[in-house]
Design a protein around this motif. Structure first.
Motif, PDB file in Angstrom:
ATOM      1  N   CYS A   1      27.427 -10.028  33.844  1.00 30.62           N
ATOM      2  CA  CYS A   1      28.144 -10.948  34.833  1.00 30.62           C
ATOM      3  C   CYS A   1      29.331 -11.576  33.183  1.00 30.62           C
ATOM      4  O   CYS A   1      29.539 -12.755  32.939  1.00 30.62           O
ATOM      5  CB  CYS A   1      26.803 -11.792  33.844  1.00 30.62           C
ATOM      6  SG  CYS A   1      25.462 -12.186  35.265  1.00 30.62           S
TER       7      CYS A   1
ATOM      8  N   GLN B   1      32.227 -10.885  34.440  1.00 29.40           N
ATOM      9  CA  GLN B   1      33.107 -11.847  35.974  1.00 29.40           C
ATOM     10  C   GLN B   1      32.730 -13.027  35.074  1.00 29.40           C
ATOM     11  O   GLN B   1      33.036 -14.220  35.692  1.00 29.40           O
ATOM     12  CB  GLN B   1      31.130 -11.456  36.738  1.00 29.40           C
ATOM     13  CG  GLN B   1      31.337 -10.364  37.318  1.00 29.40           C
ATOM     14  CD  GLN B   1      32.321 -10.306  37.833  1.00 29.40           C
ATOM     15  OE1 GLN B   1      33.039 -10.863  39.074  1.00 29.40           O
ATOM     16  NE2 GLN B   1      32.537  -8.363  37.791  1.00 29.40           N
TER      17      GLN B   1
ATOM     18  N   ASN C   1      30.391 -15.503  34.830  1.00 31.91           N
ATOM     19  CA  ASN C   1      29.343 -15.912  35.332  1.00 31.91           C
ATOM     20  C   ASN C   1      27.960 -15.567  35.696  1.00 31.91           C
ATOM     21  O   ASN C   1      28.016 -14.063  35.407  1.00 31.91           O
ATOM     22  CB  ASN C   1      30.236 -15.976  36.743  1.00 31.91           C
ATOM     23  CG  ASN C   1      29.412 -15.731  38.047  1.00 31.91           C
ATOM     24  OD1 ASN C   1      28.150 -15.926  37.817  1.00 31.91           O
ATOM     25  ND2 ASN C   1      29.820 -15.672  38.873  1.00 31.91           N
TER      26      ASN C   1
ATOM     27  N   ASP D   1      25.509 -15.842  37.209  1.00 33.06           N
ATOM     28  CA  ASP D   1      24.592 -16.009  38.789  1.00 33.06           C
ATOM     29  C   ASP D   1      23.045 -14.545  38.623  1.00 33.06           C
ATOM     30  O   ASP D   1      23.706 -13.790  38.383  1.00 33.06           O
ATOM     31  CB  ASP D   1      25.627 -15.584  39.586  1.00 33.06           C
ATOM     32  CG  ASP D   1      26.325 -16.798  40.290  1.00 33.06           C
ATOM     33  OD1 ASP D   1      25.900 -17.853  39.876  1.00 33.06           O
ATOM     34  OD2 ASP D   1      27.042 -16.649  41.046  1.00 33.06           O
ATOM     35  N   GLY D   2      22.412 -15.282  39.077  1.00 28.36           N
ATOM     36  CA  GLY D   2      21.431 -13.724  38.643  1.00 28.36           C
ATOM     37  C   GLY D   2      20.438 -14.256  37.535  1.00 28.36           C
ATOM     38  O   GLY D   2      18.783 -13.682  37.602  1.00 28.36           O
TER      39      GLY D   2
ATOM     40  N   LYS E   1      18.463 -17.182  35.064  1.00 28.87           N
ATOM     41  CA  LYS E   1      18.154 -18.798  34.497  1.00 28.87           C
ATOM     42  C   LYS E   1      17.649 -18.591  33.061  1.00 28.87           C
ATOM     43  O   LYS E   1      17.142 -18.019  32.804  1.00 28.87           O
ATOM     44  CB  LYS E   1      16.778 -19.044  36.011  1.00 28.87           C
ATOM     45  CG  LYS E   1      17.476 -19.590  36.688  1.00 28.87           C
ATOM     46  CD  LYS E   1      16.594 -20.260  37.989  1.00 28.87           C
ATOM     47  CE  LYS E   1      15.588 -19.438  38.385  1.00 28.87           C
ATOM     48  NZ  LYS E   1      16.009 -19.196  39.529  1.00 28.87           N
TER      49      LYS E   1
ATOM     50  N   GLU F   1      25.604 -22.766  32.402  1.00 31.08           N
ATOM     51  CA  GLU F   1      26.088 -21.367  33.204  1.00 31.08           C
ATOM     52  C   GLU F   1      26.324 -20.327  31.156  1.00 31.08           C
ATOM     53  O   GLU F   1      26.117 -19.254  31.007  1.00 31.08           O
ATOM     54  CB  GLU F   1      27.021 -21.053  33.713  1.00 31.08           C
ATOM     55  CG  GLU F   1      27.632 -19.801  34.287  1.00 31.08           C
ATOM     56  CD  GLU F   1      27.962 -19.376  35.409  1.00 31.08           C
ATOM     57  OE1 GLU F   1      29.555 -20.538  35.889  1.00 31.08           O
ATOM     58  OE2 GLU F   1      28.142 -18.481  35.966  1.00 31.08           O
TER      59      GLU F   1
ATOM     60  N   CYS G   1      15.540 -13.105  35.505  1.00 30.97           N
ATOM     61  CA  CYS G   1      17.225 -12.798  36.358  1.00 30.97           C
ATOM     62  C   CYS G   1      15.721 -12.370  36.966  1.00 30.97           C
ATOM     63  O   CYS G   1      15.293 -11.203  36.963  1.00 30.97           O
ATOM     64  CB  CYS G   1      17.334 -11.134  35.163  1.00 30.97           C
ATOM     65  SG  CYS G   1      18.502 -10.897  36.442  1.00 30.97           S
TER      66      CYS G   1
ATOM     67  N   GLU H   1      17.843 -10.374  39.807  1.00 32.67           N
ATOM     68  CA  GLU H   1      18.625  -9.440  40.412  1.00 32.67           C
ATOM     69  C   GLU H   1      18.985  -8.662  39.462  1.00 32.67           C
ATOM     70  O   GLU H   1      19.731  -7.628  39.966  1.00 32.67           O
ATOM     71  CB  GLU H   1      20.758 -10.130  40.206  1.00 32.67           C
ATOM     72  CG  GLU H   1      20.483 -10.810  40.760  1.00 32.67           C
ATOM     73  CD  GLU H   1      20.550 -11.308  42.795  1.00 32.67           C
ATOM     74  OE1 GLU H   1      19.835 -10.052  43.032  1.00 32.67           O
ATOM     75  OE2 GLU H   1      20.195 -12.432  43.757  1.00 32.67           O
TER      76      GLU H   1
END
Ligand SMILES: [Fe+2]
Length: 404
Positions: free
Chosen positions: A50, A53, A55, A57-58, A60, A70, A103, A105
Motif C-alpha cells: 500500500c 502504491q 493507496n 485500498d483494502g 480501513k 486514506e 484489513c 485483503e
C-alpha cells in the motif's frame, strides 16, 4: 472440536446455517494454524504494498469509531520495525485510546495461507453449498471497545476466529431489530441488552451468526485481533442471471446500435405497435440458440466454481515460457483446473482461479490437464504437440504450474 469431526457439519447445516448463532470452544481448523507471526508478516507485506502504491485500498482505520482518510491510514500501517502484532499495538496505544484497523485483503499476499482458509471453506461448502455472491476474510485488530460503526446487519453470515484476546459478540434477531429501529447503528444500546444473546469467544474458538443477525462486537479495551469470514449470500437469483447473461446480450444486441426510439405519431393514439427497433431486438433475441444460453451460464458457473467462492483470489502472474521438452506439475497451492466443452462452438473452456481461457477442442490437452489435476509430473511432449502449447502457456502465465 475439529473441522473434520464427522457429525459437526451435518449438524451445523441442519440446526445453525442461516438459522441460529453458534459458539464452538477450541475449534481445530486450518485457520487456527495461522500464527500471530505469520499474520504480522502478511500485514507488513500488504502495508508495504500500500505504501508503494500510495493507496490504502483494502485497509480501513478508525479512531474513536470515526473512519480516517486514506492519507492518515497510510501513516499508521504496521511496519517491520514493529516486530510483532503486540509491538504494533504498543505503538498505536501510545497515540490512540481507541483504534481499530481492518484489513480485507490480507490473504492476497500469501497463497499458502490462503490455502488454509480454502481448506476450511471447502469443507463448509461441501455441506451448505457455494454462497451466491462470495466470501471475504477480514482481520480486525485494535484496542477498540466496540465495533466502530455500531449495531448493524450485513448481507453475510459470519464466522469469527479470535487470534489474540477475547471478544464478546452481541446479537439480536431480525424480528427484534425490525420492531426497534433505534438499534440500527446504535453505540449506546443498554436498554436493548436484555433482548440480546451474547457469545464470548477467546483465542482458538469459533463463532458463527447467520446473515440476518444484527450484531456488534465488544471488548474490554485490551488488544485483540480476530479473523472474520463473511459468507455473502445476499444476491438474488435474478441478479445472478443478469450478470451471467450480460456478456451474451451485449455481444448479440449491443451491435444493433439503437440510440433513439420512434415518437408516437399522435399523443392520444394507441401505442399497440412496437417500434421497429424493438422488433429488430426481438428477432435478435429469438436467434440466440439454446446452446448459446447454455454456454453463457456455463462460463459464469465456471468462474464462480474456479474461484471457490472467493471474492478475490490471490493472483501471481509469471512470464516463464514452456516448451514441449519441459516437465511440469501443478503448483502446490494451485487448485484444480476446471474444464468443459462449449455447446455453441467446437471449443473447450478452461477455468483456473477465476480466469477463463477458451481454446479449440483438443482431447490431448484435456488428458494432460487431467493428469496434472491428479498431481502427476508430466513431460509435456508425452501428451501434446506444438500446436496445442498455447493453452499450456496461458496457464503457465497464471502460475498454475511449476516448471521442473
Ligand atoms: Fe458486521
Amino acid at each position: 472440536m475439529t473441522l473434520d469431526q464427522k457429525n459437526f457439519w451435518p449438524q451445523f447445516k441442519k440446526n445453525y446455517w442461516e438459522k441460529e448463532p453458534l459458539l464452538v470452544k477450541n475449534f481445530i481448523s486450518p485457520v487456527k494454524d495461522l500464527s500471530e507471526d505469520q499474520i504480522f508478516s502478511m500485514l507488513v507485506k500488504y502495508s508495504d504494498h500500500c505504501r508503494k502504491q500510495k493507496n490504502a485500498d483494502g485497509f480501513k482505520f478508525y479512531i474513536d469509531g470515526q473512519i480516517q482518510y486514506e492519507q492518515e491510514t497510510l501513516q499508521i500501517l504496521p511496519t517491520q520495525k514493529d516486530k510483532t502484532l503486540q509491538g504494533y499495538n504498543q505503538r498505536m496505544e501510545e497515540i490512540f485510546e481507541d483504534y481499530c484497523l481492518v484489513c480485507d485483503e490480507l490473504l492476497q499476499v500469501s497463497e499458502k495461507n490462503s490455502k488454509k482458509l480454502q481448506d476450511f471453506t471447502t469443507t463448509l461448502f461441501k455441506h451448505v453449498g457455494f454462497p451466491n455472491r462470495f466470501i471475504e476474510m477480514g482481520l480486525y485488530l485494535g484496542n477498540y471497545r466496540q465495533t466502530p460503526f455500531g449495531v448493524h446487519v450485513d448481507g453475510c453470515g459470519v464466522f469469527s476466529f479470535p487470534v489474540v484476546g477475547k471478544k464478546t459478540f452481541r446479537l439480536w434477531t431480525p424480528e427484534f431489530a425490525r420492531k426497534n429501529p433505534a438499534l440500527d447503528r446504535a453505540h449506546n444500546y443498554s436498554k436493548f441488552k436484555k433482548n440480546s444473546q451474547t457469545m464470548k469467544a477467546s483465542t482458538g474458538d469459533m463463532t458463527y451468526w447467520p446473515s440476518s443477525s444484527w450484531h456488534i462486537a465488544e471488548s474490554d479495551g485490551s488488544f485483540n485481533a480476530t479473523w472474520s469470514l463473511g459468507v455473502w449470500v445476499d444476491l438474488t437469483h435474478q441478479e445472478n442471471l443478469e450478470s451471467a447473461l450480460r456478456p451474451l446480450l451485449k455481444s448479440k444486441l449491443g451491435e444493433l446500435g439503437i440510440k433513439t426510439m420512434v415518437q408516437l405519431s399522435k399523443e392520444n393514439s394507441s401505442a399497440e405497435a412496437l417500434p421497429q427497433n424493438y422488433l429488430e431486438t426481438l428477432k435478435a433475441i429469438k436467434n440466440i440458440s439454446e446452446n448459446e444460453w447454455h454456454d453463457a451460464l456455463l462460463k459464469s458457473w465456471l468462474e464462480l466454481a474456479s474461484k471457490k467462492g472467493f471474492k478475490n483470489f490471490p493472483q501471481r502472474r509469471t512470464s516463464s515460457k514452456v516448451s514441449l521438452k519441459n516437465k511440469i506439475k501443478m503448483n502446490e497451492s494451485s487448485s484444480s483446473i476446471l474444464w468443459s466443452n462449449l455447446q455453441s462452438e467446437v471449443k473447450t473452456i478452461y477455468a483456473f482461479q477465476g480466469n477463463l481461457i477458451e481454446s479449440k477442442l483438443s482431447p490431448k490437452v484435456i488428458k494432460l490437464i487431467a493428469a496434472l489435476n491428479s498431481r502427476q509430473i508430466c513431460l509435456i511432449s508425452d501428451y501434446i504437440q506444438k500446436n496445442d502449447l498455447t493453452i499450456v502457456q496461458a496457464l503457465v502465465k497464471l502460475n498454475a504450474f511449476e516448471i521442473l
